[in-house]
Motif scaffolding. Structure first.
Motif, short mmCIF file in Angstrom:
data_model
loop_
_atom_site.label_atom_id
_atom_site.label_comp_id
_atom_site.label_asym_id
_atom_site.label_seq_id
_atom_site.Cartn_x
_atom_site.Cartn_y
_atom_site.Cartn_z
N ASP A 107 5.19 19.84 2.97
CA ASP A 107 5.13 18.60 1.88
C ASP A 107 6.46 19.07 1.36
O ASP A 107 7.07 17.93 1.20
CB ASP A 107 4.45 19.21 0.40
N SER A 108 7.09 20.12 1.26
CA SER A 108 8.88 20.07 0.28
C SER A 108 9.60 19.78 1.54
O SER A 108 10.98 19.52 1.46
CB SER A 108 8.78 21.80 0.33
N LYS A 142 9.06 17.83 3.77
CA LYS A 142 8.59 15.89 4.25
C LYS A 142 9.69 14.82 4.35
O LYS A 142 9.24 15.10 3.52
CB LYS A 142 7.18 15.65 4.19
#
Length: 125
Positions: A61-62, A64
């Motif tokens: 997620d960090s 994306k």
């Protein structure tokens, strides 16, 4: 199996780098690949993975929207394109090759039995 990572360096925040990882020693195209990173004083963390065919990938997620993983099976190389870099992206980046053939884009460390030596990425603010 040998994995040789390259492309790291010092870049200002907002800049870009492309990491490369050249593999040798077995049939590269049969194995999923991944990038992990480790910052000082922190545990190694997953960044991105790609399956053996290059048809699916997975991003933390960090990263994306900023990082992209790709592979060129003809060149036995996996890439990590990193855009819009932030100081918190500073770490040693490691490429890894899956232990099992025809593997998916795994995010767990234990799925990878072979690791490169790492390449330092430093992002200044």
């Amino acid at each position: 199996v040998q994995l040789q990572a390259s492309g790291g360096g010092l870049v200002q925040a907002g800049g870009s780098l492309r990491l490369s990882c050249a593999a040798s020693g077995r049939t590269f195209s049969s194995y999923g690949m991944a990038w992990f990173r480790q910052a000082p004083g922190r545990e190694r963390e997953f960044v991105s993975a790609i399956n053996w065919r290059g048809s699916s990938s997975y991003l933390a997620d960090s990263v994306k929207g900023r990082f992209t993983i790709s592979r060129d099976n003809a060149k036995n190389t996996v890439y990590l394109q990193m855009n819009s870099l932030k100081p918190e992206d500073t770490a040693v980046y490691y490429c890894a090759s899956a232990s099992r053939p025809y593997s998916s884009a795994y995010y767990r460390t234990y799925e990878y039995g072979y690791w490169g030596q790492g390449t330092q990425v430093t992002v200044s603010s």
